[in-house]
Design an enzyme around this catalytic site. Sequence first.
Site, mmCIF file in Angstrom:
data_model
loop_
_atom_site.group_PDB
_atom_site.id
_atom_site.type_symbol
_atom_site.label_atom_id
_atom_site.label_comp_id
_atom_site.label_asym_id
_atom_site.label_seq_id
_atom_site.Cartn_x
_atom_site.Cartn_y
_atom_site.Cartn_z
ATOM 1 N N ASP A 50 -9.856 1.127 -32.052
ATOM 2 C CA ASP A 50 -8.897 1.124 -30.955
ATOM 3 C C ASP A 50 -7.964 2.320 -31.129
ATOM 4 O O ASP A 50 -7.573 2.649 -32.254
ATOM 5 C CB ASP A 50 -8.103 -0.179 -31.024
ATOM 6 C CG ASP A 50 -7.435 -0.480 -29.710
ATOM 7 O OD1 ASP A 50 -7.842 -1.456 -29.059
ATOM 8 O OD2 ASP A 50 -6.511 0.278 -29.327
ATOM 9 N N THR A 116 -7.469 12.647 -13.140
ATOM 10 C CA THR A 116 -7.935 12.060 -11.878
ATOM 11 C C THR A 116 -7.333 12.754 -10.668
ATOM 12 O O THR A 116 -6.207 13.274 -10.725
ATOM 13 C CB THR A 116 -7.549 10.566 -11.829
ATOM 14 O OG1 THR A 116 -7.683 10.087 -10.497
ATOM 15 C CG2 THR A 116 -6.102 10.348 -12.228
ATOM 16 N N TYR A 140 -1.383 3.649 -12.247
ATOM 17 C CA TYR A 140 -2.547 4.302 -12.869
ATOM 18 C C TYR A 140 -2.397 5.823 -12.767
ATOM 19 O O TYR A 140 -2.538 6.558 -13.756
ATOM 20 C CB TYR A 140 -3.832 3.845 -12.172
ATOM 21 C CG TYR A 140 -5.002 4.750 -12.417
ATOM 22 C CD1 TYR A 140 -5.560 4.849 -13.689
ATOM 23 C CD2 TYR A 140 -5.554 5.517 -11.398
ATOM 24 C CE1 TYR A 140 -6.632 5.692 -13.930
ATOM 25 C CE2 TYR A 140 -6.616 6.358 -11.627
ATOM 26 C CZ TYR A 140 -7.158 6.445 -12.894
ATOM 27 O OH TYR A 140 -8.209 7.289 -13.125
ATOM 28 N N PHE A 207 -11.745 -2.333 2.726
ATOM 29 C CA PHE A 207 -10.293 -2.445 2.542
ATOM 30 C C PHE A 207 -9.533 -1.571 3.546
ATOM 31 O O PHE A 207 -9.022 -0.514 3.201
ATOM 32 C CB PHE A 207 -9.902 -2.060 1.117
ATOM 33 C CG PHE A 207 -10.423 -2.999 0.060
ATOM 34 C CD1 PHE A 207 -10.509 -4.359 0.292
ATOM 35 C CD2 PHE A 207 -10.800 -2.512 -1.187
ATOM 36 C CE1 PHE A 207 -10.985 -5.230 -0.689
ATOM 37 C CE2 PHE A 207 -11.274 -3.370 -2.169
ATOM 38 C CZ PHE A 207 -11.368 -4.729 -1.919
HETATM 39 N N1 UFG Z 1 -13.349 0.002 -1.270
HETATM 40 C C1 UFG Z 1 -13.608 -0.953 -0.297
HETATM 41 N N2 UFG Z 1 -14.124 -2.137 -0.701
HETATM 42 C C2 UFG Z 1 -14.411 -2.426 -2.012
HETATM 43 C C3 UFG Z 1 -14.131 -1.445 -2.981
HETATM 44 C C4 UFG Z 1 -13.601 -0.236 -2.584
HETATM 45 O O1 UFG Z 1 -13.373 -0.755 0.885
HETATM 46 O O2 UFG Z 1 -14.861 -3.548 -2.296
HETATM 47 C C5 UFG Z 1 -12.817 1.309 -0.850
HETATM 48 C C6 UFG Z 1 -11.466 1.611 -1.456
HETATM 49 O O3 UFG Z 1 -10.441 1.131 -0.661
HETATM 50 C C7 UFG Z 1 -11.514 3.141 -1.527
HETATM 51 C C8 UFG Z 1 -12.993 3.464 -1.709
HETATM 52 O O4 UFG Z 1 -13.696 2.292 -1.324
HETATM 53 O O5 UFG Z 1 -11.104 3.682 -0.323
HETATM 54 C C9 UFG Z 1 -13.354 3.792 -3.131
HETATM 55 O O6 UFG Z 1 -12.820 2.772 -3.960
HETATM 56 P P1 UFG Z 1 -13.199 2.650 -5.506
HETATM 57 O O7 UFG Z 1 -12.565 1.395 -5.990
HETATM 58 O O8 UFG Z 1 -14.663 2.807 -5.692
HETATM 59 O O9 UFG Z 1 -12.525 3.946 -6.172
HETATM 60 P P2 UFG Z 1 -11.017 4.486 -6.070
HETATM 61 O O10 UFG Z 1 -11.012 5.618 -5.087
HETATM 62 O O11 UFG Z 1 -10.046 3.398 -5.859
HETATM 63 O O12 UFG Z 1 -10.767 5.016 -7.542
HETATM 64 C C10 UFG Z 1 -11.743 5.735 -8.284
HETATM 65 C C11 UFG Z 1 -11.513 5.456 -9.756
HETATM 66 C C12 UFG Z 1 -10.205 6.023 -10.199
HETATM 67 C C13 UFG Z 1 -10.117 7.475 -9.815
HETATM 68 C C14 UFG Z 1 -10.365 7.676 -8.343
HETATM 69 C C15 UFG Z 1 -10.386 9.162 -8.030
HETATM 70 O O13 UFG Z 1 -11.541 4.045 -10.039
HETATM 71 O O14 UFG Z 1 -10.094 5.886 -11.600
HETATM 72 O O15 UFG Z 1 -11.616 7.104 -8.003
HETATM 73 O O16 UFG Z 1 -10.561 9.400 -6.677
HETATM 74 F F1 UFG Z 1 -8.888 7.954 -10.105
#
Ligand code: UFG
Length: 329
Positions: A50, A116, A140, A207
Amino acid sequence: MRILATGGAGYVGSAMVRLLVSRGFEVTVYDNLSKGFRAAVPADCLIEGDLAEGDKLRRVLKEHRIEVVAHFAGSITVGESMVNPRHYYRNNIGNSLVLLEAMQVSQVEKIIFSSTATVYAPVSQGVLTEESPLGPANPYAVSKYTIERMIEDFAAANGWSYVLLRYFNACGASSDGRYGEAHDPETHLIPQVLQAALGQREKISIFGADYDTPDGTCIRDYVHVDDLAEAHVLALKAVEAGKSYTYNVGTGTGNSVLEVIRAAEEVVGGKIPTEITGRRPGDTSRLVAGSERIKREWGWQPKYQTLTEIIETAWRWHREHPNGYQEKN
Ligand code: UFG
């Protein structure tokens, strides 16, 4: 160069580790296996540990005569950070400080950091370049932003070299289908869409469809995990030459949530059930990379240029490994 990969058994870390090992680099993985998988990396590379254990970390740096740290370890979920900010400040910032202190004491003077796109202030148009204003909008993002500043300060004070790689949305799986994305719980869009295609999930929640984007859903820049891994090989060369850089790593193409779902439907050859729900706290409408700098200065080019190609690799992994990594940690 002898490299220590913190979080090297995780999704992006393990992609880099496998690439470096295949090219003859000496890599040690330091991972507490809270999210990573033993099966994702060659067994003889892995040390279970860790980051909070500073003594152990120092011992590993010394015994393995580490010259460069590739720092992947950390929590990565925007939504989780909104409900549990303490964890992001402790696990990301607190543990990164332990790492930097251990490096300082052990005279390890080169670091590559997994940052990120979310460190930038939210925008609703265009691409984010390295000159775009910073403005992390959730815990984050604040944690990653803070670690960037910590690295710059340690580097300035101690004469280190560093590369900060600002990843956009990492996705995809190895081309042989053996290694891929496996989070528990899975929160990322593409793996969830493919789980729905396999019948492991009833439907996909979209979402928010009321964002200021052409189809109302959020836009992201989906970049293949092996292309991110290649950027680390270039980063190693840079720190070896004693230089420091901060680069975006993305394809430069934005795709909406609906476009991802449509591309996945094409790849899997079937309809994916969806429902539109409310916005997810902490999400921003648009994150698209201006990656000209890393392309121009380092010659980095994403091998996977289209969403379809990326999803094809992910689909093979999910189809052949419906339960992710079988081997228990
Ligand atoms: N989304 C949905 N439904 C879901 C999951 C995601 O509509 O069930 C949407 C989110 O709102 C977002 C997009 O899909 O608009 C991508 O979501 P993700 O959860 O796949 O990824 P994030 O963009 O939230 O985040 C990821 C990483 C982060 C990083 C970021 C950089 O988890 O660590 O990309 O852009 F910082």
